[in-house]
Scaffold this motif. Structure first.
Motif, PDB file in Angstrom:
ATOM      1  N   ASP A 141       0.845  -1.196   0.000  1.00 21.90           N
ATOM      2  CA  ASP A 141       0.000   0.000   0.000  1.00 21.90           C
ATOM      3  C   ASP A 141       0.882   1.248   0.000  1.00 21.90           C
ATOM      4  N   PRO A 142       1.225   1.746  -1.168  1.00 22.22           N
ATOM      5  CA  PRO A 142       2.112   2.914  -1.233  1.00 22.22           C
ATOM      6  C   PRO A 142       1.522   4.153  -0.554  1.00 22.22           C
ATOM      7  N   THR A 143       0.210   4.311  -0.613  1.00 22.39           N
ATOM      8  CA  THR A 143      -0.426   5.485   0.005  1.00 22.39           C
ATOM      9  C   THR A 143      -0.161   5.509   1.502  1.00 22.39           C
ATOM     10  N   THR A 144      -0.370   4.394   2.158  1.00 22.62           N
ATOM     11  CA  THR A 144      -0.144   4.323   3.602  1.00 22.62           C
ATOM     12  C   THR A 144       1.327   4.535   3.933  1.00 22.62           C
ATOM     13  N   TYR A 145       2.200   3.960   3.129  1.00 23.27           N
ATOM     14  CA  TYR A 145       3.635   4.107   3.377  1.00 23.27           C
ATOM     15  C   TYR A 145       4.059   5.567   3.291  1.00 23.27           C
ATOM     16  N   VAL A 146       3.648   6.247   2.228  1.00 23.27           N
ATOM     17  CA  VAL A 146       4.016   7.654   2.038  1.00 23.27           C
ATOM     18  C   VAL A 146       3.371   8.517   3.127  1.00 23.27           C
ATOM     19  N   THR A 147       2.132   8.229   3.465  1.00 24.14           N
ATOM     20  CA  THR A 147       1.444   8.978   4.526  1.00 24.14           C
ATOM     21  C   THR A 147       2.179   8.835   5.852  1.00 24.14           C
ATOM     22  N   ASP A 148       2.578   7.617   6.183  1.00 28.92           N
ATOM     23  CA  ASP A 148       3.314   7.388   7.427  1.00 28.92           C
ATOM     24  C   ASP A 148       4.642   8.147   7.437  1.00 28.92           C
ATOM     25  N   LYS A 149       5.337   8.121   6.305  1.00 26.48           N
ATOM     26  CA  LYS A 149       6.623   8.844   6.228  1.00 26.48           C
ATOM     27  C   LYS A 149       6.409  10.347   6.397  1.00 26.48           C
ATOM     28  N   LEU A 150       5.333  10.868   5.841  1.00 28.83           N
ATOM     29  CA  LEU A 150       5.042  12.301   5.980  1.00 28.83           C
ATOM     30  C   LEU A 150       4.655  12.637   7.416  1.00 28.83           C
ATOM     31  N   LEU A 151       3.911  11.767   8.061  1.00 35.32           N
ATOM     32  CA  LEU A 151       3.538  12.016   9.460  1.00 35.32           C
ATOM     33  C   LEU A 151       4.743  11.956  10.386  1.00 35.32           C
ATOM     34  N   GLU A 152       5.778  11.214   9.994  1.00 34.77           N
ATOM     35  CA  GLU A 152       6.998  11.171  10.806  1.00 34.77           C
ATOM     36  C   GLU A 152       7.651  12.544  10.909  1.00 34.77           C
ATOM     37  N   THR A 153       7.397  13.408   9.931  1.00 35.59           N
ATOM     38  CA  THR A 153       7.968  14.761  10.005  1.00 35.59           C
ATOM     39  C   THR A 153       7.328  15.569  11.124  1.00 35.59           C
ATOM     40  N   ASN A 154       6.157  15.149  11.608  1.00 41.77           N
ATOM     41  CA  ASN A 154       5.509  15.812  12.750  1.00 41.77           C
ATOM     42  C   ASN A 154       6.223  15.509  14.059  1.00 41.77           C
ATOM     43  N   ALA A 155       7.009  14.433  14.077  1.00 44.75           N
ATOM     44  CA  ALA A 155       7.640  13.986  15.325  1.00 44.75           C
ATOM     45  C   ALA A 155       8.767  14.917  15.781  1.00 44.75           C
ATOM     46  N   GLN A 156       9.257  15.741  14.886  1.00 42.87           N
ATOM     47  CA  GLN A 156      10.333  16.652  15.268  1.00 42.87           C
ATOM     48  C   GLN A 156       9.805  17.701  16.236  1.00 42.87           C
ATOM     49  N   LYS A 157      10.665  18.132  17.115  1.00 42.60           N
ATOM     50  CA  LYS A 157      10.283  19.154  18.088  1.00 42.60           C
ATOM     51  C   LYS A 157      10.066  20.476  17.354  1.00 42.60           C
ATOM     52  N   GLY A 158       9.040  21.184  17.718  1.00 44.31           N
ATOM     53  CA  GLY A 158       8.732  22.456  17.080  1.00 44.31           C
ATOM     54  C   GLY A 158       7.818  22.257  15.885  1.00 44.31           C
ATOM     55  N   ASP A 159       7.793  23.276  15.029  1.00 48.21           N
ATOM     56  CA  ASP A 159       6.948  23.216  13.848  1.00 48.21           C
ATOM     57  C   ASP A 159       7.415  22.122  12.896  1.00 48.21           C
ATOM     58  N   ASN A 160       6.479  21.609  12.098  1.00 44.73           N
ATOM     59  CA  ASN A 160       6.825  20.653  11.063  1.00 44.73           C
ATOM     60  C   ASN A 160       7.733  21.354  10.065  1.00 44.73           C
ATOM     61  N   PRO A 161       8.841  20.732   9.662  1.00 37.11           N
ATOM     62  CA  PRO A 161       9.794  21.403   8.770  1.00 37.11           C
ATOM     63  C   PRO A 161       9.226  21.727   7.386  1.00 37.11           C
ATOM     64  N   LEU A 162       8.154  21.077   6.978  1.00 40.58           N
ATOM     65  CA  LEU A 162       7.563  21.362   5.676  1.00 40.58           C
ATOM     66  C   LEU A 162       6.623  22.569   5.710  1.00 40.58           C
ATOM     67  N   VAL A 163       6.200  22.965   6.902  1.00 38.49           N
ATOM     68  CA  VAL A 163       5.301  24.113   7.036  1.00 38.49           C
ATOM     69  C   VAL A 163       6.152  25.373   7.125  1.00 38.49           C
ATOM     70  N   PRO A 164       5.985  26.307   6.185  1.00 33.11           N
ATOM     71  CA  PRO A 164       6.853  27.486   6.146  1.00 33.11           C
ATOM     72  C   PRO A 164       6.411  28.616   7.088  1.00 33.11           C
ATOM     73  N   TYR A 165       5.586  28.318   8.050  1.00 36.07           N
ATOM     74  CA  TYR A 165       5.110  29.334   8.992  1.00 36.07           C
ATOM     75  C   TYR A 165       5.479  28.909  10.406  1.00 36.07           C
ATOM     76  N   GLU A 166       5.598  29.899  11.290  1.00 34.84           N
ATOM     77  CA  GLU A 166       5.797  29.597  12.705  1.00 34.84           C
ATOM     78  C   GLU A 166       4.438  29.541  13.380  1.00 34.84           C
ATOM     79  N   GLY A 167       4.246  28.521  14.201  1.00 38.63           N
ATOM     80  CA  GLY A 167       2.982  28.382  14.907  1.00 38.63           C
ATOM     81  C   GLY A 167       2.732  29.558  15.838  1.00 38.63           C
ATOM     82  N   MET A 168       1.510  30.047  15.870  1.00 38.87           N
ATOM     83  CA  MET A 168       1.171  31.208  16.684  1.00 38.87           C
ATOM     84  C   MET A 168       0.634  30.789  18.051  1.00 38.87           C
TER      85      MET A 168
END
Length: 171
Positions: free
Chosen positions: A88-115
């Motif tokens: 299931d490539p969709t699930t695999y790619v989705t899981d890899k993208l959600l792993e970027t949320n695990a970093q401390k602070g804002d997600n590195p793909l989001v170009p804004y700072e959380g308010m």
């Protein structure tokens, strides 16, 4: 005396016949009412069934329309992943993208700072073998990202931000 007995017998039989005639007339009227109301109920149910069939058909068309831009329903895009051992490539790619949320602070793909809090990706829609549409939020503010991805032969995934938007609140 015999004639009186016959007279009383005739009168009694006449009364019984009259009673049976009135009773059967009332029963037939009651039956007609019940059958009319049953026919009305059946007609009403048939109309409801027709409405439900139309609703189901419209819902099915909407679902098919929503699934048009979906990796699962795009055979050409799925052919891109055939050489990889992914069920299931969709699930695999989705899981890899959600792993970027695990970093401390804002997600590195989001170009804004959380308010309010850190911006994290919430919902993900894998459109095909190259693009992903995501939703991100900090709990109060939200936006969307268009991300390009590349799934490598070693099953690593590179994400590149293509475009973004942040919704502004208007009070």
């Amino acid at each position: 005396m015999k004639s009186k007995i016959y007279l009383y017998l005739f009168l009694f039989v006449s009364l019984i016949c009259l009673y049976l005639m009135v009773s059967s007339n009332n029963m037939s009227k009651d039956y007609a009412k019940k059958s009319k109301s049953s026919i009305e109920k059946i007609t009403k149910l048939e109309n409801q069934v027709a409405t439900l069939k139309d609703s189901v058909q419209q819902s099915s068309l909407k679902v098919l329309d929503m699934q048009y831009f979906s990796l699962e329903n795009n055979d050409d895009a799925l052919a891109y992943f055939e050489h990889l051992d992914l069920k299931d490539p969709t699930t695999y790619v989705t899981d890899k993208l959600l792993e970027t949320n695990a970093q401390k602070g804002d997600n590195p793909l989001v170009p804004y700072e959380g308010m309010q809090n850190d911006f994290k990706i919430n919902k993900i829609k894998v459109l095909n073998h190259k693009w992903i549409l995501t939703d991100f939020s900090d709990g109060k503010y939200w936006g969307e990202l268009l991300i390009k991805y590349e799934l490598k032969d070693d099953l690593g995934v590179d994400f590149t931000l293509v475009d973004h938007l942040l919704y502004t609140r208007s009070n």
